[in-house]
Design a protein around this motif. Structure first.
Motif, short mmCIF file in Angstrom:
data_model
loop_
_atom_site.label_atom_id
_atom_site.label_comp_id
_atom_site.label_asym_id
_atom_site.label_seq_id
_atom_site.Cartn_x
_atom_site.Cartn_y
_atom_site.Cartn_z
N LYS A 305 3.70 -2.25 5.26
CA LYS A 305 3.24 -0.91 4.94
C LYS A 305 4.36 0.13 4.97
CE LYS A 305 0.19 2.85 6.34
NZ LYS A 305 -0.86 3.34 7.27
N ALA A 306 5.16 0.13 6.02
CA ALA A 306 6.21 1.14 6.15
C ALA A 306 7.21 1.05 5.00
CB ALA A 306 6.92 0.99 7.49
N ALA A 307 7.60 -0.19 4.64
CA ALA A 307 8.54 -0.38 3.55
C ALA A 307 7.94 0.08 2.23
CB ALA A 307 8.96 -1.84 3.47
N CYS A 308 6.67 -0.22 2.01
CA CYS A 308 6.01 0.15 0.76
C CYS A 308 5.87 1.66 0.63
CB CYS A 308 4.65 -0.52 0.67
SG CYS A 308 4.73 -2.29 0.32
N ALA A 309 5.52 2.33 1.72
CA ALA A 309 5.42 3.79 1.67
C ALA A 309 6.77 4.42 1.38
CB ALA A 309 4.87 4.31 3.00
N ASP A 310 7.83 3.86 1.96
CA ASP A 310 9.17 4.38 1.71
C ASP A 310 9.58 4.20 0.25
OD1 ASP A 310 11.66 5.55 2.49
OD2 ASP A 310 12.55 3.56 2.60
N MET A 311 9.22 3.04 -0.33
CA MET A 311 9.52 2.82 -1.74
C MET A 311 8.82 3.85 -2.62
SD MET A 311 8.06 1.47 -4.76
CE MET A 311 6.90 0.17 -4.39
N THR A 312 7.55 4.10 -2.37
CA THR A 312 6.81 5.07 -3.18
C THR A 312 7.38 6.47 -3.00
OG1 THR A 312 4.79 3.76 -3.13
CG2 THR A 312 4.55 6.10 -3.60
#
Length: 373
Positions: A305-312
């Motif tokens: 989740k944290a990595a995905c939010a950072d990507m977005t």
């Protein structure tokens, strides 16, 4: 499809063939120490990737902070070699020439990677965050019922235009790219099939990925007619297209939805009457990788989740992790534009999901003929 445990054993390390070794009880402690040392040596070596998508913690990554960080924090990133791609046709071509541990293509070519024997299914039990991924994308990423792709990023494609120079009345259709008023100020992507899909929608062919030979010929000719209006076919979003829009070398470009938030309010991401394109990409596992478990650890460091939010938040693309909510996105307008709470946003009635083309070779040949014209 989960890769099964050998009965009554522990998972010690990857063998050279990607299989599990079974430590003998009598020499367990000594072998576990050797296993740990071998595990550290068997690190990822080759990844097929888009520029800018490298793991955080590698020298190549200059933008985001979290995708890939869990992996590089634990194992380092100096041994990873990235081979770069500029479009999906090139990705498949490169993957067919050199073996990779991991590839990051888009879904429209997934069956080709499988039929050519380039990939193997993932063991989703080794991905703790897999249960958080969008079921719609997960299903679309399967081939023959097997999980050959782990979906990660998604978005929309259209034309972005500079409203200081382009009349909004002209910007309601893909036909804007064919408007002679803007000759020399237009740049389409060197995206092979994507440009043919654009031409198909302009010509009224909604089955853009299943064009007949006659329709494909018409799409090719339409792009040849458009070519004199085109300043250049861009290959790099951040190295070519966005800088050219910013300095006003061009006013109109094929792009994804990230451009206006990055470049500013004078840029508009067009909503063509024929519908936008949509896409998703993900990770595929090399058929003969010697780094089976490392590959899974690497991908887990991207899909959490944290990595995905950072990507977005960094690149303004959608994420496959449905635990990422609108409240996790810094720009509320972006969350709204992505329709973030809708798991089937990229399959809405006003968008066209780019899909597998049974006659992909004809599409690639047609595009080469456009560029050679």
């Amino acid at each position: 499809m989960a890769r099964p445990f050998p009965p009554k054993t522990t998972r010690a390390l990857d063998g050279e063939d990607g299989s599990w070794s079974i430590p003998e009880v009598r020499h367990g402690a000594r072998r576990r120490g050797a296993a740990a040392r071998l595990w550290l040596r068997l690190q990822l070596r080759r990844i097929l990737e888009w520029g800018g998508y490298e793991a955080a913690g590698t020298k190549a990554q200059k933008y985001w902070k979290l995708p890939g960080k869990d992996y590089t924090d634990k194992y380092g990133g100096n041994g990873i070699t990235y081979t770069y791609i500029v479009n999906d046709s090139q990705a498949l071509q490169k993957a067919s020439q050199v073996p990779f541990d991991i590839m990051h293509p888009c879904n429209e070519n997934t069956p080709d990677y499988v039929s050519r024997g380039l990939v193997q299914p993932w063991d989703t039990s080794l991905l703790p965050s897999f249960s958080q991924l969008n079921p719609y994308l997960v299903d679309k990423a399967k081939v023959n019922g097997l999980q050959y792709m782990i979906p990660w990023d998604w978005g929309y494609a259209s034309l972005t235009y500079n409203k200081d120079h382009v009349d909004p009345a002209d910007a309601d259709s893909w036909g804007l790219a064919w408007n002679t008023k803007y000759k020399g100020k237009i740049s389409l992507w060197d995206g092979a099939a994507s440009c043919l899909e654009v031409a198909a929608l302009k010509l009224g062919f909604p089955e853009m990925d299943k064009m007949t030979s006659s329709q494909l010929d018409q799409a090719k000719n339409a792009l040849i007619q458009q070519k004199p209006l085109n300043k250049f076919y861009w290959a790099s979003e951040y190295g070519q297209m966005q800088p050219a829009l910013k300095n006003e070398t061009i006013w109109i470009a094929y792009s994804w939805q990230d451009v206006p938030p990055i470049l500013g309010n004078k840029f508009v991401f067009m909503d063509p009457k024929e519908g936008r394109l949509s896409w998703f990409c993900g990770f595929m596992l090399g058929k003969n990788t010697k780094n089976y478990r490392h590959a899974h650890a690497y991908v887990e460091s991207f899909i959490n989740k944290a990595a995905c939010a950072d990507m977005t938040n960094t690149y303004y693309y959608g994420t496959s992790n449905i635990d990422v909510k609108a409240s996790d996105i810094k720009d509320p307008n972006l969350a709204k534009a992505l329709d973030l709470g809708n798991p089937q946003a990229i399959a809405a009635s006003n968008v066209h999901l780019q899909s597998w083309e049974p006659n992909r070779a004809q599409y690639d040949l047609a595009w080469e003929e456009v560029k050679a014209a």
